[in-house]
Design an enzyme around this catalytic site. Structure first.
Site, short mmCIF file in Angstrom:
data_model
loop_
_atom_site.label_atom_id
_atom_site.label_comp_id
_atom_site.label_asym_id
_atom_site.label_seq_id
_atom_site.Cartn_x
_atom_site.Cartn_y
_atom_site.Cartn_z
N GLU A 183 0.79 -1.23 0.00
CA GLU A 183 0.00 0.00 0.00
C GLU A 183 0.83 1.29 0.00
O GLU A 183 0.76 2.06 0.96
CB GLU A 183 -0.96 0.01 1.20
CG GLU A 183 -1.87 -1.21 1.25
CD GLU A 183 -2.97 -1.08 2.29
OE1 GLU A 183 -2.92 -0.13 3.09
OE2 GLU A 183 -3.88 -1.93 2.28
N GLU A 363 -5.38 -8.69 0.98
CA GLU A 363 -6.04 -8.37 2.25
C GLU A 363 -7.51 -8.11 1.99
O GLU A 363 -7.87 -7.43 1.02
CB GLU A 363 -5.48 -7.09 2.90
CG GLU A 363 -4.16 -7.27 3.55
CD GLU A 363 -3.62 -5.97 4.13
OE1 GLU A 363 -4.42 -5.09 4.54
OE2 GLU A 363 -2.40 -5.83 4.17
C1 GCO Z 1 -3.36 -2.42 5.18
C2 GCO Z 1 -3.07 -2.73 6.23
C3 GCO Z 1 -3.37 -3.34 7.47
C4 GCO Z 1 -4.50 -2.75 8.21
C5 GCO Z 1 -5.79 -3.09 7.56
C6 GCO Z 1 -6.99 -2.59 8.29
O1 GCO Z 1 -2.42 -2.94 4.48
O2 GCO Z 1 -4.23 -1.63 4.96
O3 GCO Z 1 -2.12 -3.60 5.69
O4 GCO Z 1 -2.16 -3.15 8.13
O5 GCO Z 1 -4.48 -3.23 9.50
O6 GCO Z 1 -5.84 -2.54 6.31
O7 GCO Z 1 -7.00 -1.20 8.32
#
Ligand code: GCO
Length: 470
Positions: A183, A363
Site C-alpha cells: 500500500e 487483504e
Molecule cells: C493495510 C493494512 C493493514 C491494516 C488493515 C486494516 O495494508 O491496509 O495492511 O495493516 O491493518 O488494512 O485497516
C-alpha cells in the site's frame, strides 16, 4: 458462466461447500499479518526503532496511546501462531519483514537475531505445510533512515534495494512470493500528506516525491532480485477501491475522477502503462514529483503478480465529507461500508483498463466490536463480510478476471495503527492481558470453507491454462 448454473439461482455465500465449488483447484487461500502490528519486541532482540515507534511516542496520535512494544508478542509466540494457522487448515501465510529488525539502521550492519527470526519463521511454515508470502515493506521504515530524509530522499531507494537483495538471499528460495511494498498510497498520503500515519508529515509535495521513490524502489529491487536469480514470484500490493461520486452533481463526479486518479491510476499506470496519469500531474502542478530519466522504465518492469487489498468503496464529495452512516449500508467498526460489490467492480474495471498479471486479494477483512463470551466469539458479522467478499471474487473470476488467491486480514487481532488496539480485525481473538488466542466463529467458518475446498467434487478444475502458479 459458472460451471454449475444452479448455483447462480441460490446464492448463499456463507455455505462453505457451495462457495468452495466456485474456485479452481489451484486457488490459493491464506491469512495475512504485518510485522509491526503483531511482533512486539523483547529486550536484546537487536531491532532498531522504526518510524512507527517514533510516531507512537508522540502524544495524541494513537487513539489509545498504545504502541507496538507488546503487540501480539508474536516474536516469542510464533511457533504457536503457526500451529494455529495449520490447525485451521490454512496453507498460505502472508507476513511482513521488519526492516529495522534485520538491519537496525536501514544500512550497514545486519542483526543476526533478526535474520534468524525470519529464517526460522519461514522454515516453521514449510515444516507445517504453509506456503510463505513475504512483504518487504509494511510501513515500518528504520528511524535512522528517516533521520536521513526517509522516503523523500532518493538515497533511501538504494538502501531498500540493498535490503531487498539481502532478504532475497536469505529467504528467496523458500518463500512462494515476495511483495516489495504494501500500500504505497498509505505510506505517501496518510504518512506524508495527511499526517495521520508515521512519519506524520503534512506536505503534499513531499508525499508525491515519496510515492515516486516507493515505486522506483519497487521496480529497482524487483529487477535486482530477478538478476540475483531469486525463484520466488515478485510483485507489489496496492490498496484500491472503486470511487463513487456522492451525488450526480458534476463537481462530485469530477472529484471522483481525481480521487480515482490519485488512489488507483497514480500507482497502476506507472506499473502497467509506463507513466503517471496526466490529469493527476496537471492537478498537482508544482507538487508533482521529480522523475529522472529511466525511472519510469525501472518502475514498469513486469510483475509476476499484483496484490490488491480491498476493504470498502470510496465516496467522493466535492464539498465537505461523506458520512457513511447516511448510506443505509451495514458498517464495520471502522465505520466503513460493507460493500462487496465494490470488489467485483474494481476487479472488472482493472481487467478492462490494464493488462493485469495474476491477481491476489492480499487483504480483505473487517473490524467488529467482538464480544468474548463463554470462551467464544460469535462474530457472525465477520463471517458475513468474508463470505460476501469471497463470493465477489468468484463473480469477478466468472467474468474472466484472473484472481488466483485470497488472504483474509487478519489472522490475529492486532495493533491497528492510529486506532491502536481498539479495533479487532482478527479471525482469532487476542486477549492482550494474557496473550491468549481464541479462534472466533469466523476462523472456524474459514476452516470449513478451506476444508470443503480441499474435499470438493465437481468444482471448476482450472480456468486459466498455461500459466505457472506461484
Ligand atoms: C493495510 C493494512 C493493514 C491494516 C488493515 C486494516 O495494508 O491496509 O495492511 O495493516 O491493518 O488494512 O485497516
Amino acid at each position: 458462466m459458472s460451471a454449475n448454473p444452479d448455483e447462480q439461482l441460490a446464492p448463499t455465500p456463507l455455505d462453505p461447500e457451495r462457495l468452495a465449488r466456485k474456485f479452481p483447484s489451484d486457488f490459493i487461500w491464506g491469512v495475512a499479518t504485518s510485522a509491526f502490528q503483531i511482533e512486539g519486541t523483547v529486550p536484546g532482540d537487536g531491532r532498531g526503532d522504526s518510524i512507527w515507534d517514533t510516531f507512537c511516542a508522540r502524544p495524541s496520535v494513537i487513539l489509545d496511546g498504545s504502541d507496538g512494544r507488546e503487540a501480539c508478542q508474536h516474536l516469542t509466540r510464533w511457533e504457536a501462531d503457526l500451529d494455529l494457522i495449520a490447525s485451521l487448515g490454512i496453507s498460505n501465510y502472508r507476513f511482513s519483514i521488519s526492516w529495522s529488525r534485520v538491519q537496525p539502521e536501514g544500512h550497514g550492519a545486519w542483526n543476526d537475531a533478526g535474520l534468524a527470526f525470519y529464517d526460522r519463521l519461514v522454515d516453521g511454515m514449510l515444516a507445517r505445510g504453509i506456503q510463505p508470502h513475504a512483504t518487504l515493506y509494511h510501513w515500518d521504515l528504520p528511524e535512522a533512515l528517516q533521520q536521513l530524509g526517509g522516503w523523500q530522499s532518493r538515497e533511501t531507494v538504494q538502501r531498500f534495494v540493498d535490503y531487498a537483495r539481502r532478504m532475497g538471499q536469505l529467504l528467496g528460495d523458500r518463500v512462494a512470493t515476495i511483495a516489495t511494498h504494501n500500500e504505497p498510497w498509505v505510506v505517501a498520503t496518510l504518512g506524508h500528506q495527511q499526517g495521520i500515519f508515521a512519519p506524520g508529515l503534512r506536505d503534499r509535495r513531499a508525499a508525491m516525491q515519496v510515492s515516486h521513490h516507493l515505486l522506483l524502489s519497487h521496480g529497482l529491487s524487483l529487477s535486482a532480485l530477478r538478476a540475483d536469480g531469486v525463484p520466488a514470484k515478485l510483485g507489489i500490493v496496492l490498496n484500491q477501491a472503486p470511487v463513487h461520486p456522492a451525488t450526480a452533481l458534476v463537481e462530485d463526479r469530477v472529484k471522483a475522477q481525481l480521487d480515482d486518479g490519485e488512489l488507483v491510476r497514480w500507482y497502476m499506470d506507472p506499473l502497467l502503462k509506463g507513466g503517471y496519469p496526466q490529469d493527476v500531474l496537471d492537478h498537482l502542478g508544482a507538487d508533482a514529483p521529480d522523475v529522472q530519466s529511466g525511472d519510469l522504465e525501472a518502475i514498469g518492469v513486469p510483475l509476476d503478480f499484483l496484490g490488491i487489498n480491498y476493504y470498502t468503496r470510496n465516496i467522493a464529495i466535492a464539498d465537505g465529507t461523506y458520512d457513511t452512516r447516511t448510506s443505509g449500508l451495514e458498517l464495520t467498526d471502522m465505520g466503513w461500508e460493507v460493500y462487496p460489490a465494490g470488489l467485483t467492480e474494481l476487479l472488472m474495471r482493472l481487467q478492462r483498463d490494464y493488462r493485469l498479471p495474476p491477481v491476489y486479494i492480499t487483504e480483505n477483512g473487517a473490524a467488529y466490536a467482538d464480544r468474548f463470551e463463554g470462551g467464544a466469539v460469535q462474530d457472525a458479522a465477520r463471517v458475513g463480510y468474508l463470505g460476501s467478499h469471497i463470493q465477489a471474487v468468484a463473480t469477478a473470476r466468472d467474468a474472466g478476471v484472473d484472481v488466483c488467491g485470497y488472504f483474509a486480514w487478519s489472522l490475529l487481532d492486532n495493533f491497528e495503527w492510529a486506532h491502536g488496539y481498539t479495533k479487532r480485525f482478527g479471525i482469532v481473538h487476542v486477549d492482550y492481558a494474557t496473550q491468549a488466542r481464541t479462534p472466533k466463529a469466523s476462523a472456524f467458518w474459514y476452516r470449513d470453507l478451506l476444508k470443503a475446498f480441499r474435499e470438493r467434487k465437481g468444482g471448476i478444475v482450472r480456468r486459466v491454462q498455461n500459466r505457472e502458479q506461484p
